[in-house]
Design a protein around this motif. Structure first.
Motif, PDB file in Angstrom:
ATOM      1  N   LYS C 191       0.818  -1.204   0.000  1.00  0.00           N
ATOM      2  CA  LYS C 191       0.000   0.000   0.000  1.00  0.00           C
ATOM      3  C   LYS C 191       0.861   1.267   0.000  1.00  0.00           C
ATOM      4  O   LYS C 191       0.467   2.305  -0.474  1.00  0.00           O
ATOM      5  N   GLU C 192       2.060   1.158   0.601  1.00  0.00           N
ATOM      6  CA  GLU C 192       2.882   2.352   0.776  1.00  0.00           C
ATOM      7  C   GLU C 192       3.673   2.670  -0.496  1.00  0.00           C
ATOM      8  O   GLU C 192       3.907   1.810  -1.335  1.00  0.00           O
ATOM      9  N   THR C 193       4.135   3.905  -0.581  1.00  0.00           N
ATOM     10  CA  THR C 193       4.961   4.288  -1.720  1.00  0.00           C
ATOM     11  C   THR C 193       6.346   3.671  -1.563  1.00  0.00           C
ATOM     12  O   THR C 193       6.740   3.264  -0.475  1.00  0.00           O
ATOM     13  N   ILE C 194       7.068   3.645  -2.678  1.00  0.00           N
ATOM     14  CA  ILE C 194       8.388   3.035  -2.672  1.00  0.00           C
ATOM     15  C   ILE C 194       9.334   3.693  -1.679  1.00  0.00           C
ATOM     16  O   ILE C 194      10.078   3.032  -0.965  1.00  0.00           O
ATOM     17  N   PHE C 195       9.279   5.016  -1.559  1.00  0.00           N
ATOM     18  CA  PHE C 195      10.190   5.709  -0.638  1.00  0.00           C
ATOM     19  C   PHE C 195       9.873   5.367   0.807  1.00  0.00           C
ATOM     20  O   PHE C 195      10.736   5.101   1.613  1.00  0.00           O
ATOM     21  N   LYS C 196       8.596   5.380   1.100  1.00  0.00           N
ATOM     22  CA  LYS C 196       8.152   5.036   2.442  1.00  0.00           C
ATOM     23  C   LYS C 196       8.573   3.606   2.767  1.00  0.00           C
ATOM     24  O   LYS C 196       9.057   3.307   3.857  1.00  0.00           O
ATOM     25  N   ARG C 197       8.404   2.722   1.788  1.00  0.00           N
ATOM     26  CA  ARG C 197       8.726   1.324   2.056  1.00  0.00           C
ATOM     27  C   ARG C 197      10.224   1.125   2.242  1.00  0.00           C
ATOM     28  O   ARG C 197      10.650   0.356   3.091  1.00  0.00           O
ATOM     29  N   ALA C 198      11.004   1.865   1.464  1.00  0.00           N
ATOM     30  CA  ALA C 198      12.453   1.751   1.635  1.00  0.00           C
ATOM     31  C   ALA C 198      12.842   2.234   3.018  1.00  0.00           C
ATOM     32  O   ALA C 198      13.657   1.623   3.709  1.00  0.00           O
ATOM     33  N   LYS C 199      12.213   3.325   3.441  1.00  0.00           N
ATOM     34  CA  LYS C 199      12.515   3.863   4.765  1.00  0.00           C
ATOM     35  C   LYS C 199      12.092   2.878   5.849  1.00  0.00           C
ATOM     36  O   LYS C 199      12.816   2.642   6.811  1.00  0.00           O
ATOM     37  N   ASN C 200      10.907   2.295   5.666  1.00  0.00           N
ATOM     38  CA  ASN C 200      10.437   1.325   6.637  1.00  0.00           C
ATOM     39  C   ASN C 200      11.334   0.087   6.657  1.00  0.00           C
ATOM     40  O   ASN C 200      11.562  -0.500   7.704  1.00  0.00           O
ATOM     41  N   ALA C 201      11.808  -0.289   5.464  1.00  0.00           N
ATOM     42  CA  ALA C 201      12.683  -1.456   5.398  1.00  0.00           C
ATOM     43  C   ALA C 201      13.917  -1.232   6.252  1.00  0.00           C
ATOM     44  O   ALA C 201      14.396  -2.140   6.929  1.00  0.00           O
ATOM     45  N   LEU C 202      14.385  -0.007   6.238  1.00  0.00           N
ATOM     46  CA  LEU C 202      15.575   0.319   7.027  1.00  0.00           C
ATOM     47  C   LEU C 202      15.347   0.040   8.519  1.00  0.00           C
ATOM     48  O   LEU C 202      16.263  -0.364   9.230  1.00  0.00           O
ATOM     49  N   ALA C 203      14.106   0.235   8.957  1.00  0.00           N
ATOM     50  CA  ALA C 203      13.794  -0.001  10.371  1.00  0.00           C
ATOM     51  C   ALA C 203      13.917  -1.479  10.725  1.00  0.00           C
ATOM     52  O   ALA C 203      14.085  -1.833  11.879  1.00  0.00           O
ATOM     53  N   ILE C 204      13.805  -2.340   9.739  1.00  0.00           N
ATOM     54  CA  ILE C 204      13.979  -3.768   9.993  1.00  0.00           C
ATOM     55  C   ILE C 204      15.426  -4.175   9.725  1.00  0.00           C
ATOM     56  O   ILE C 204      16.018  -4.957  10.455  1.00  0.00           O
ATOM     57  N   VAL C 205      15.981  -3.580   8.670  1.00  0.00           N
ATOM     58  CA  VAL C 205      17.334  -3.946   8.265  1.00  0.00           C
ATOM     59  C   VAL C 205      18.364  -3.540   9.318  1.00  0.00           C
ATOM     60  O   VAL C 205      19.262  -4.312   9.639  1.00  0.00           O
ATOM     61  N   LEU C 206      18.202  -2.352   9.873  1.00  0.00           N
ATOM     62  CA  LEU C 206      19.198  -1.878  10.851  1.00  0.00           C
ATOM     63  C   LEU C 206      19.332  -2.792  12.070  1.00  0.00           C
ATOM     64  O   LEU C 206      20.431  -3.236  12.377  1.00  0.00           O
ATOM     65  N   PRO C 207      18.225  -3.083  12.759  1.00  0.00           N
ATOM     66  CA  PRO C 207      18.392  -3.993  13.908  1.00  0.00           C
ATOM     67  C   PRO C 207      18.942  -5.356  13.484  1.00  0.00           C
ATOM     68  O   PRO C 207      19.754  -5.934  14.198  1.00  0.00           O
ATOM     69  N   LEU C 208      18.527  -5.827  12.331  1.00  0.00           N
ATOM     70  CA  LEU C 208      19.018  -7.130  11.872  1.00  0.00           C
ATOM     71  C   LEU C 208      20.534  -7.098  11.687  1.00  0.00           C
ATOM     72  O   LEU C 208      21.261  -7.996  12.113  1.00  0.00           O
ATOM     73  N   ILE C 209      21.000  -6.013  11.085  1.00  0.00           N
ATOM     74  CA  ILE C 209      22.433  -5.921  10.821  1.00  0.00           C
ATOM     75  C   ILE C 209      23.214  -5.745  12.114  1.00  0.00           C
ATOM     76  O   ILE C 209      24.222  -6.404  12.344  1.00  0.00           O
ATOM     77  N   PHE C 210      22.716  -4.886  12.992  1.00  0.00           N
ATOM     78  CA  PHE C 210      23.468  -4.667  14.226  1.00  0.00           C
ATOM     79  C   PHE C 210      23.481  -5.911  15.104  1.00  0.00           C
ATOM     80  O   PHE C 210      24.497  -6.239  15.709  1.00  0.00           O
ATOM     81  N   SER C 211      22.355  -6.634  15.153  1.00  0.00           N
ATOM     82  CA  SER C 211      22.399  -7.840  15.982  1.00  0.00           C
ATOM     83  C   SER C 211      23.283  -8.893  15.313  1.00  0.00           C
ATOM     84  O   SER C 211      23.914  -9.700  15.997  1.00  0.00           O
ATOM     85  N   SER C 212      23.369  -8.870  13.989  1.00  0.00           N
ATOM     86  CA  SER C 212      24.259  -9.824  13.313  1.00  0.00           C
ATOM     87  C   SER C 212      25.726  -9.486  13.565  1.00  0.00           C
ATOM     88  O   SER C 212      26.557 -10.384  13.701  1.00  0.00           O
ATOM     89  N   LEU C 213      26.034  -8.193  13.610  1.00  0.00           N
ATOM     90  CA  LEU C 213      27.415  -7.809  13.899  1.00  0.00           C
ATOM     91  C   LEU C 213      27.809  -8.298  15.295  1.00  0.00           C
ATOM     92  O   LEU C 213      28.935  -8.735  15.524  1.00  0.00           O
ATOM     93  N   GLU C 214      26.851  -8.242  16.221  1.00  0.00           N
ATOM     94  CA  GLU C 214      27.115  -8.748  17.556  1.00  0.00           C
ATOM     95  C   GLU C 214      27.367 -10.256  17.526  1.00  0.00           C
ATOM     96  O   GLU C 214      28.220 -10.776  18.228  1.00  0.00           O
ATOM     97  N   ARG C 215      26.585 -10.929  16.716  1.00  0.00           N
ATOM     98  CA  ARG C 215      26.749 -12.365  16.562  1.00  0.00           C
ATOM     99  C   ARG C 215      28.157 -12.722  16.099  1.00  0.00           C
ATOM    100  O   ARG C 215      28.749 -13.698  16.550  1.00  0.00           O
ATOM    101  N   ILE C 216      28.678 -11.922  15.169  1.00  0.00           N
ATOM    102  CA  ILE C 216      30.015 -12.191  14.650  1.00  0.00           C
ATOM    103  C   ILE C 216      31.007 -12.240  15.796  1.00  0.00           C
ATOM    104  O   ILE C 216      31.840 -13.136  15.895  1.00  0.00           O
ATOM    105  N   GLU C 217      30.865 -11.273  16.693  1.00  0.00           N
ATOM    106  CA  GLU C 217      31.748 -11.204  17.859  1.00  0.00           C
ATOM    107  C   GLU C 217      31.658 -12.490  18.687  1.00  0.00           C
ATOM    108  O   GLU C 217      32.671 -13.137  18.976  1.00  0.00           O
ATOM    109  N   THR C 218      30.435 -12.870  19.056  1.00  0.00           N
ATOM    110  CA  THR C 218      30.257 -14.066  19.909  1.00  0.00           C
ATOM    111  C   THR C 218      30.818 -15.305  19.233  1.00  0.00           C
ATOM    112  O   THR C 218      31.570 -16.067  19.839  1.00  0.00           O
ATOM    113  N   ILE C 219      30.430 -15.509  17.984  1.00  0.00           N
ATOM    114  CA  ILE C 219      30.832 -16.749  17.326  1.00  0.00           C
ATOM    115  C   ILE C 219      32.344 -16.811  17.162  1.00  0.00           C
ATOM    116  O   ILE C 219      32.949 -17.866  17.359  1.00  0.00           O
ATOM    117  N   SER C 220      32.969 -15.685  16.832  1.00  0.00           N
ATOM    118  CA  SER C 220      34.411 -15.781  16.625  1.00  0.00           C
ATOM    119  C   SER C 220      35.118 -16.025  17.958  1.00  0.00           C
ATOM    120  O   SER C 220      36.122 -16.740  18.005  1.00  0.00           O
TER     121      SER C 220
END
Lengths: 185, 577, 276
Positions: C191-220
């Protein structure tokens, strides 16, 4: 441990990076409305990882991530584009020499050089290498593959330019030293 | 005579990125075959101490070391992390993060693979060690299919396979449900006895670890060792209270009743503690109890579940016919074993999954078909891990985010965000990057980001997981404050203390069914429910039984009542709202 | 959110019993042959052969049908696109022009174009069963050891193992985060415009990436603590020894590869031209 060997952390960064690339590529690509063109958030992530860990990690995340994504979700790796992802990741990583993210520096100057490098990297990858490979391997019509390459390239340049820059800036900001903070009333 | 195996000598450590040292002048000797527990609040340096033993310091975490640390007679500074890993096997707290192999067998074999052990020999050793921890039938299972307790067994096997001399457990109980935590402690005890390894456990859940004997307890605070005593002796001091570590509840009850704890009472186990001298005091104390009343709700229902069932397309039923009613202003715990269906229940309530049968009502209106977004204005959800919710760099922006995407005018956003930040005690930090906050503060940010949307109900998934006693109290008292402002609070938790202390009512889920819905004190004094739902009885119940009290539930309630009063947060739960 | 993905299914078949290294090498050679050749006879042979092996492997068509559907759709669109961009590509390649019928402007439907597009489609079809075979019959645990055996550094091979190991975890993280953000009112629907959706995607992508960076630390850290990278080599718990069948399979595929190349390039062109 030899100097030229990849450290454990680098290995894990490649592995986890590839896994995240797969998930972003599969679940967070947003159709633009133009057929066959999507905003691929995975490339914005690839840019961040390449900046953080350098060209080798960038290249391998592109290679492994893209090959696995294609294999798991679409049945077979599309090698021509997989190779381009690897190349683009590698080239992004070259910017890591100029930008030290871990010290939180990502000002206007770094933003510009990051974007110059990413545009050049993707131009090489999507405008030339991808179409060339498609012609070589599949003997597809030149005009078709170049149009495809240009559309994908431009869309990815915009994605990395906007989302990637935001992402890298967000990361750099998390590196702010807490010593510089003050409790306000 | 006893041979020292770990010897800290005037040892100090400062992380490169920090101004002040984290460890000051540590002198500590641990002998071969000993079992030692290290306790201390967050930031006391206990994890740093553990990292020094296994070599992560200085191998992964750089910094300045002064003084000496010898492991099995060798100075760690001169050793590589690989040499140290032959002596010390570390089991980390996160049961998911520490697996590397895809299958159980592969993960156990990891250290052997790195040592270039031939495949045949490897298979034999993996089988032997997996037998020891009882995971032999699962060698080909994927780690994703295992329960929390099984994962921990695999983690243990993975370090034991290397024939290490020292087993180091970094907060082994943090992610386990209560009954599984108990099993883990028993397993560690058995392994130690069978293999005669030296065991070091770092944990702040003292009472749970004391389920089995330990030789010594080291208490750390502010980077120093403040006490190094036999458990019986330690429990007779005030050291734990001073450092903000929770004492065993049965001992607290004895103290409240006016008796002193002495080492010769053997206070480290509820089964063995000698009650002869304090029995009268306890019985007398119980007589003094004032008119306790069960919480009553005049308020109307806010959330109702009616015969909710759920299953995925192909799978078996995860939720079976669950009904309950939550009233306005209540504070309720949802408890049960890992995998009992608690988080699926949350998903159904928030609308991430549609129930296969049954109905949901909000303020009496059917909301079964409402979208996630529509429900998000009524019911807020706070995830266990704040890092999974935070998407902005700065505190203010994060809290404002939910309003911004709803297109609320900016002036109103500012007003509401600032108001919320003040309630949450975050206003002074509004312009800080979230990365500079402590875990507890981050948790508050996520609660604030939900609160600002003004939902009437907030669901929190494990609000205090991994928190030490001080942070636990901070978070819980903050939630009580919110609750007093009229917010209805539902908590999913493994923490029996939390449920007992803070939520008058508990809903118990086991195997997808509602097993019980009654007062927390009654749940924890019902051995059938405890067994079926993988909970753990409170030691207060054991104490009440040893005193042969006719109504153990009364005793538990009285204790909490007194405990609350002592904490200065009053007896507000029992007032009629 | 149930998502279809291809995954290893353990069955008992001659293909399953081959070592991962064998299957990987065969898959690579098969793909290479399919990429290099444009000879219709070779492509047809490869298609038939891989379909036969596919049956032997006991993979159920049902398990891969979602991928097949996707591929059919993709190839159909691709074929149409090729015609739109270059309707006379076949004529250019084969040098003759047999017009079947005329549509408009330069758009003639020629036998040559149809034959050329049939060949492109065949090219994909000849590789796909092999790829599916490889993915469905190779135990991911064994795959890293296979890569190592064929000469990939064990560190890089292990990076692949980590990726395979953590894809389900990252996917679960992603879903949790997406849920959390949707519960704050983020709309990811169309329903949302492409810009809005890209911005919203960032709200999911950011936590995913930051928690993954933390994972790298633990696993290594975990890997360091358990001695990863200690030696120049390492052994593999799930490695599968080379057996006679592995050698047979490899020799057969090498032979087929050589023959297909000979047939293809015998006349100096990779195209098989039935028109002259």
């Amino acid at each position: 441990m030899g100097k030229n060997q990849l450290s454990t952390k680098t290995i894990v960064a490649i592995g986890i990076g590839a896994a995240v690339f797969v998930i972003l590529g599969r679940f967070v690509s947003i159709p633009t409305g133009i057929p066959n063109t999507t905003v691929e958030t995975a490339y914005a992530f690839l840019a961040l990882m390449a900046l953080l860990f350098g060209p080798i990690v960038g290249g391998l995340i592109g290679l492994i991530g893209h090959a696995l994504k294609d294999a798991i979700f679409y049945g077979t790796p599309w090698w021509s584009w997989v190779i381009v992802s690897a190349l683009v990741g590698f080239l992004f990583g070259l910017a890591s020499r100029k930008i030290n993210l871990d010290e939180g520096q990502f000002g206007a100057k770094q933003m510009v050089s990051f974007n110059i490098i990413q545009v050049i990297a993707q131009a090489i990858g999507w405008f030339f290498i991808a179409p060339m490979l498609d012609i070589l391997i599949y003997a597809e019509p030149a005009n078709k593959v170049f149009v495809q390459g240009i559309v994908a390239g431009v869309s990815n340049m915009v994605t990395v330019g906007v989302l990637g820059t935001l992402l890298v800036a967000a990361y750099a900001k998390t590196r702010t030293k807490s010593g510089s903070l003050r409790v306000e009333k | 005579m006893k041979k020292p195996i770990i010897a800290f000598n005037d040892f100090s450590f400062k992380y490169r990125s920090q101004q002040e040292p984290t460890l000051y002048n540590i002198d500590l000797t641990i002998y071969e075959g000993e079992k030692v527990l290290i306790v201390g609040p967050s930031g006391s340096g206990k994890s740093t101490l553990a990292h020094c033993m296994n070599g992560l310091i200085p191998f992964s975490y750089k910094g300045e070391i002064t003084g000496s640390l010898q492991m099995m007679g060798k100075e760690t500074k001169d050793q590589s992390i690989f040499q140290l890993s032959k002596m010390v096997g570390t089991v980390l707290q996160d049961p998911d993060g520490q697996f590397i192999g895809l299958t159980v067998g592969e993960d156990i074999a990891f250290a052997l693979e790195n040592d270039c052990i031939p495949q045949d020999e490897m298979t034999g050793r993996v089988t032997a060690v997996s037998n020891m921890v009882g995971m032999n039938d699962y060698l080909h299972s994927s780690l994703h299919q295992l329960s929390g307790g099984q994962k921990q067994r695999v983690a243990l096997a993975g370090v034991m396979v290397d024939n290490v001399n020292i087993l180091l457990f970094d907060e082994p109980l943090a992610n386990l449900d209560p009954a599984t935590g108990k099993e883990a402690i028993a397993l560690i005890d058995r392994i130690q006895k069978e293999t005669n390894t030296t065991v070091v456990i770092v944990e702040h859940r003292l009472e749970d670890v004391l389920y089995r004997d330990v030789d010594r307890i080291i208490v750390m605070n502010k980077g120093r060792i403040v006490s190094d005593l036999h458990p019986d002796e330690l429990l007779a001091t005030n050291v734990l209270e001073e450092c903000g570590i929770r004492e065993p509840l049965y001992l607290k009850a004895i103290k409240y009743s006016g008796s002193a704890i002495t080492p010769d009472m053997l206070p480290s186990h509820i089964e063995s503690v000698n009650l002869d001298n304090c029995k009268d005091n306890l019985l007398h104390w119980l007589e003094k109890k004032d008119g306790l009343s069960e919480p009553k709700y005049k308020a109307e229902p806010v959330l109702q579940l009616e015969s909710i069932s759920f299953h995925y397309d192909s799978g078996k039923e995860i939720l079976k016919d669950i009904s309950f009613t939550i009233h306005k202003g209540e504070m309720v715990s949802i408890v049960g074993a890992n995998g009992a269906g608690k988080s699926t229940l949350t998903k159904v309530i928030c609308g991430f999954e549609a129930p296969t049968r049954g109905k949901l009502y909000y303020n009496g209106k059917d909301m079964t078909n409402d979208t996630i977004k529509e429900r998000s204005l009524k019911i807020g959800l706070v995830m266990q891990n704040p890092n999974q919710m935070i998407s902005k760099t700065f505190v203010y922006d994060e809290v404002a985010f939910g309003l911004v995407i709803r297109g609320v005018p900016e002036a109103e956003i500012r007003e509401r965000v600032e108001e919320t930040l003040k309630i949450c005690g975050l206003y002074p930090f509004r312009n800080w990057p979230i990365s500079a906050l402590s875990f507890g503060q981050k948790k508050r940010v996520t609660i604030a980001s939900i609160l600002v949307l003004q939902p009437e109900v907030i669901i929190l998934d494990e609000p205090t997981a991994g928190q030490d006693f001080r942070h636990y109290k901070e978070i819980m008292e903050f939630l009580v404050e919110l609750n007093e402002r009229g917010v209805t609070i539902l908590m999913i938790t493994h923490d029996m203390h939390l449920m007992l202390e803070y939520t008058p009512r508990a809903i118990v889920i086991a195997n997808g069914r509602k097993l019980a819905d009654k007062s927390a004190a009654d749940v924890l004094t019902d051995r059938n429910i405890i067994r079926e739902a993988n909970l753990k009885e409170t030691s207060l119940l054991d104490l009440a039984e040893r005193l042969q009290l006719p109504e153990p539930g009364e005793f538990v309630r009285h204790f909490i009542h007194v405990d609350k009063g002592g904490n200065g947060i009053g007896s507000k739960y029992v007032s009629v709202r | 959110m149930a998502v279809n993905m291809l995954a290893f299914v353990d069955r008992s078949s001659p293909i399953h019993r081959l070592s991962g290294a064998t299957k990987f090498l065969c898959f690579i050679m098969w793909s290479l042959a399919g990429m290099l050749t444009y000879d219709t006879r070779v492509l047809l042979f490869m298609l038939v052969a891989s379909l036969i092996i596919f049956t032997v492997s006991k993979i159920k068509v049902k398990e891969v049908s979602f991928v097949l559907l996707f591929i059919f759709l993709f190839l159909l669109l691709n074929d149409i696109a090729i015609f739109i961009f270059s309707p006379l590509e076949g004529v250019k390649i084969y040098g003759t022009k047999h017009v079947l019928f005329h549509i408009a402007g330069q758009y003639d439907v020629t036998v040559e174009q149809l034959f050329y597009e049939l060949n492109i489609t065949l090219k994909y079809f000849s590789i796909i069963p092999a790829a599916l075979l490889f993915i469905k019959t190779t135990n991911p645990s064994e795959f890293a050891s296979s890569l190592n055996r064929i000469g990939v550094s064990y560190r890089v091979a292990f990076a692949v193992a980590i990726a395979l190991r953590y894809i389900p975890d990252i996917q679960r993280d992603f879903q949790t985060i997406a849920h959390a953000q949707q519960a704050r009112g983020i709309d990811m629907s169309r329903k949302e415009t492409i810009f809005k959706r890209a911005k919203n995607a960032l709200a999911i992508v950011l936590p995913l990436i930051f928690s993954s960076l933390e994972r790298i630390e633990t696993i290594s850290n975990v890997m360091d603590l358990r001695g990863f990278g200690k030696h120049k080599k390492r052994t593999w718990y799930s490695a599968r020894p080379f057996k006679k069948s592995d050698y047979i399979a490899l020799i057969t595929v090498v032979a087929l590869f050589t023959v297909s190349m000979l047939v293809t390039f015998y006349d100096g062109s990779r195209f098989y031209n039935p028109f002259v």
